[in-house]
Structure formats: C-alpha cells, structure tokens
Scaffold this motif. Structure first.
Motif, PDB file in Angstrom:
ATOM      1  N   LEU A  24       0.931  -1.121  -0.031  1.00  0.00           N
ATOM      2  CA  LEU A  24       0.018  -0.010  -0.042  1.00  0.00           C
ATOM      3  C   LEU A  24       0.668   1.278  -0.115  1.00  0.00           C
ATOM      4  CD1 LEU A  24      -2.801  -0.520   2.321  1.00  0.00           C
ATOM      5  CD2 LEU A  24      -3.105   0.018  -0.046  1.00  0.00           C
ATOM      6  N   ASP A  25       1.728   1.246   0.974  1.00  0.00           N
ATOM      7  CA  ASP A  25       2.769   2.488   0.834  1.00  0.00           C
ATOM      8  C   ASP A  25       3.509   2.825  -0.610  1.00  0.00           C
ATOM      9  OD1 ASP A  25       2.172   2.836   3.486  1.00  0.00           O
ATOM     10  OD2 ASP A  25       4.113   1.801   4.344  1.00  0.00           O
ATOM     11  N   VAL A  26       3.904   1.591  -1.099  1.00  0.00           N
ATOM     12  CA  VAL A  26       4.400   1.782  -2.506  1.00  0.00           C
ATOM     13  C   VAL A  26       3.538   2.351  -3.241  1.00  0.00           C
ATOM     14  CG1 VAL A  26       5.509   0.543  -4.444  1.00  0.00           C
ATOM     15  CG2 VAL A  26       6.338   0.267  -2.234  1.00  0.00           C
ATOM     16  N   LEU A  27       2.359   1.827  -3.313  1.00  0.00           N
ATOM     17  CA  LEU A  27       1.271   2.178  -4.381  1.00  0.00           C
ATOM     18  C   LEU A  27       0.706   3.728  -4.398  1.00  0.00           C
ATOM     19  CD1 LEU A  27      -0.901  -0.955  -4.915  1.00  0.00           C
ATOM     20  CD2 LEU A  27       0.491   0.127  -6.793  1.00  0.00           C
ATOM     21  N   ASP A  32       1.194  10.191  -7.739  1.00  0.00           N
ATOM     22  CA  ASP A  32       1.257  11.438  -8.577  1.00  0.00           C
ATOM     23  C   ASP A  32       2.444  11.306  -9.248  1.00  0.00           C
ATOM     24  OD1 ASP A  32      -0.920  12.420  -7.060  1.00  0.00           O
ATOM     25  OD2 ASP A  32       0.350  13.096  -5.268  1.00  0.00           O
ATOM     26  N   ASP A  33       3.105  10.101  -9.283  1.00  0.00           N
ATOM     27  CA  ASP A  33       4.234  10.152 -10.478  1.00  0.00           C
ATOM     28  C   ASP A  33       3.761  10.242 -11.714  1.00  0.00           C
ATOM     29  OD1 ASP A  33       7.221   9.024 -10.555  1.00  0.00           O
ATOM     30  OD2 ASP A  33       6.284   8.054 -12.046  1.00  0.00           O
ATOM     31  N   THR A  34       4.728  11.053 -12.516  1.00  0.00           N
ATOM     32  CA  THR A  34       4.269  11.419 -13.812  1.00  0.00           C
ATOM     33  C   THR A  34       4.612  10.417 -14.877  1.00  0.00           C
ATOM     34  OG1 THR A  34       6.192  12.640 -13.903  1.00  0.00           O
ATOM     35  CG2 THR A  34       4.596  14.092 -13.535  1.00  0.00           C
ATOM     36  N   GLY A  38       0.972   6.411 -11.323  1.00  0.00           N
ATOM     37  CA  GLY A  38       0.545   5.612 -10.165  1.00  0.00           C
ATOM     38  C   GLY A  38       0.269   3.884 -10.419  1.00  0.00           C
ATOM     39  N   GLU A  39       0.106   3.574 -11.511  1.00  0.00           N
ATOM     40  CA  GLU A  39       0.159   2.040 -11.827  1.00  0.00           C
ATOM     41  C   GLU A  39       1.393   1.330 -11.791  1.00  0.00           C
ATOM     42  OE1 GLU A  39      -2.187   1.504 -15.727  1.00  0.00           O
ATOM     43  OE2 GLU A  39      -2.767   3.665 -15.416  1.00  0.00           O
ATOM     44  N   LEU A  40       1.278   0.360 -10.927  1.00  0.00           N
ATOM     45  CA  LEU A  40       2.482  -0.463 -10.873  1.00  0.00           C
ATOM     46  C   LEU A  40       2.414  -1.868 -10.965  1.00  0.00           C
ATOM     47  CD1 LEU A  40       4.176   1.130  -7.796  1.00  0.00           C
ATOM     48  CD2 LEU A  40       4.983   1.490 -10.131  1.00  0.00           C
ATOM     49  N   SER A  41       3.166  -2.741 -11.571  1.00  0.00           N
ATOM     50  CA  SER A  41       2.880  -4.094 -11.478  1.00  0.00           C
ATOM     51  C   SER A  41       3.441  -4.824 -10.414  1.00  0.00           C
ATOM     52  CB  SER A  41       3.516  -4.810 -12.958  1.00  0.00           C
ATOM     53  OG  SER A  41       4.804  -4.668 -12.653  1.00  0.00           O
ATOM     54  N   ILE A  79      -7.326  -1.036  -3.422  1.00  0.00           N
ATOM     55  CA  ILE A  79      -6.550  -0.679  -4.735  1.00  0.00           C
ATOM     56  C   ILE A  79      -7.554  -1.434  -5.840  1.00  0.00           C
ATOM     57  CG2 ILE A  79      -4.498  -0.605  -3.558  1.00  0.00           C
ATOM     58  CD1 ILE A  79      -3.921  -3.675  -5.025  1.00  0.00           C
ATOM     59  N   LYS A  80      -7.119  -0.775  -7.073  1.00  0.00           N
ATOM     60  CA  LYS A  80      -7.788  -1.510  -8.095  1.00  0.00           C
ATOM     61  C   LYS A  80      -6.750  -2.013  -9.316  1.00  0.00           C
ATOM     62  CE  LYS A  80      -8.136   3.149 -10.657  1.00  0.00           C
ATOM     63  NZ  LYS A  80      -8.788   3.992 -11.023  1.00  0.00           N
ATOM     64  N   LYS A  81      -7.117  -2.980  -9.775  1.00  0.00           N
ATOM     65  CA  LYS A  81      -6.317  -3.367 -10.975  1.00  0.00           C
ATOM     66  C   LYS A  81      -6.491  -2.777 -12.336  1.00  0.00           C
ATOM     67  CE  LYS A  81      -5.605  -7.805 -13.085  1.00  0.00           C
ATOM     68  NZ  LYS A  81      -3.871  -7.996 -13.070  1.00  0.00           N
ATOM     69  N   THR A  82      -5.484  -2.254 -12.867  1.00  0.00           N
ATOM     70  CA  THR A  82      -5.278  -1.526 -14.149  1.00  0.00           C
ATOM     71  C   THR A  82      -4.927  -2.060 -15.221  1.00  0.00           C
ATOM     72  OG1 THR A  82      -3.232  -0.515 -13.788  1.00  0.00           O
ATOM     73  CG2 THR A  82      -5.123   0.362 -12.684  1.00  0.00           C
ATOM     74  N   LYS A  83      -5.072  -1.501 -16.237  1.00  0.00           N
ATOM     75  CA  LYS A  83      -4.165  -2.130 -17.718  1.00  0.00           C
ATOM     76  C   LYS A  83      -2.832  -2.591 -17.225  1.00  0.00           C
ATOM     77  CE  LYS A  83      -3.110  -1.046 -22.519  1.00  0.00           C
ATOM     78  NZ  LYS A  83      -3.170   0.165 -23.502  1.00  0.00           N
ATOM     79  N   ASN A  84      -2.090  -1.477 -16.655  1.00  0.00           N
ATOM     80  CA  ASN A  84      -0.741  -2.021 -16.536  1.00  0.00           C
ATOM     81  C   ASN A  84      -0.056  -2.406 -14.968  1.00  0.00           C
ATOM     82  OD1 ASN A  84      -0.036  -0.874 -19.116  1.00  0.00           O
ATOM     83  ND2 ASN A  84      -0.490   1.206 -18.250  1.00  0.00           N
ATOM     84  N   GLY A  85      -1.311  -2.772 -14.460  1.00  0.00           N
ATOM     85  CA  GLY A  85      -0.944  -3.394 -13.045  1.00  0.00           C
ATOM     86  C   GLY A  85      -2.107  -2.857 -11.985  1.00  0.00           C
ATOM     87  N   TYR A  86      -1.842  -2.222 -10.839  1.00  0.00           N
ATOM     88  CA  TYR A  86      -2.342  -1.786  -9.862  1.00  0.00           C
ATOM     89  C   TYR A  86      -2.343  -0.424  -9.520  1.00  0.00           C
ATOM     90  CZ  TYR A  86      -3.388  -6.848  -9.458  1.00  0.00           C
ATOM     91  OH  TYR A  86      -3.480  -8.135  -9.285  1.00  0.00           O
TER      92      TYR A  86
END
Length: 104
Positions: A24-27, A32-34, A38-41, A79-86
C-alpha cells in the motif's frame, strides 16, 4: 499446547501485515508520479520492496501478488487492477480508515 507453532503463526501474520502495508505504501507513494501515473505491476513492487530492504527476508513475487489480490478484492477494494498493474483508489487516510474498520 505447542507454543512454538503459535509463535511461528504469529510471526507469519505479522510478516503478512507488514507486506500488505508495504505494498500500500508503495502504491500510494507512486500516485502522483508522472511516469507511472500510479500504476505498478507486481514485479515493479517486488523490485521496489527488494531495494527498500525493510524486510528481514525479501517478499516473493507470489506473496506480493497475494497481497495485491487481497487489497483489490471486492470486499477490501483499497486498490484497483488497471491495464498496467495496480493503483491506489483513495488517499492514505481513506485507505487506513477502511483497513482499521475491517480489523475490528
């Protein structure tokens, strides 16, 4: 009663809690990372946690995937699952409030 077994189970629960909050901390830190938006695998999170070294033993990719599944489950949904991760779905305060509510 085997107290060694209880101690191992307790240590495992503490480790899992630490892992969930670390994911959670990592996500939330990446929100706000450009570049990542905010999407990480699971692999991205694995690398960040491995470098971070807050664990006596680095979490495995399977453990991180388990934490992500738990956090994105229909019951928890922080958290939510996105196209590129979470990605995180709310602010750190909102997420903490949900998890604190569920832990009671």
């Amino acid at each position: 009663m085997n107290l060694d077994s209880l101690a191992r189970d307790r240590a495992q629960l503490i480790y899992q809690k630490k892992l969930v909050y670390s994911v959670l901390d990592v996500l939330t830190e990446e929100r706000d990372d450009t570049v990542t938006k905010g999407e990480l695998s699971a692999r991205d999170i694995y690398i960040i946690l491995k470098v971070n070294q807050n664990f006596s033993q680095s979490p495995t990719l399977n453990q991180i995937e388990g934490a992500l599944e738990f956090l994105s489950s229909s019951f928890i949904r922080v958290i939510k699952k996105t196209k590129n991760g979470y990605s995180a779905t709310g602010s750190v305060t909102e997420i903490n409030n949900i998890l604190n509510f569920l832990s009671r």
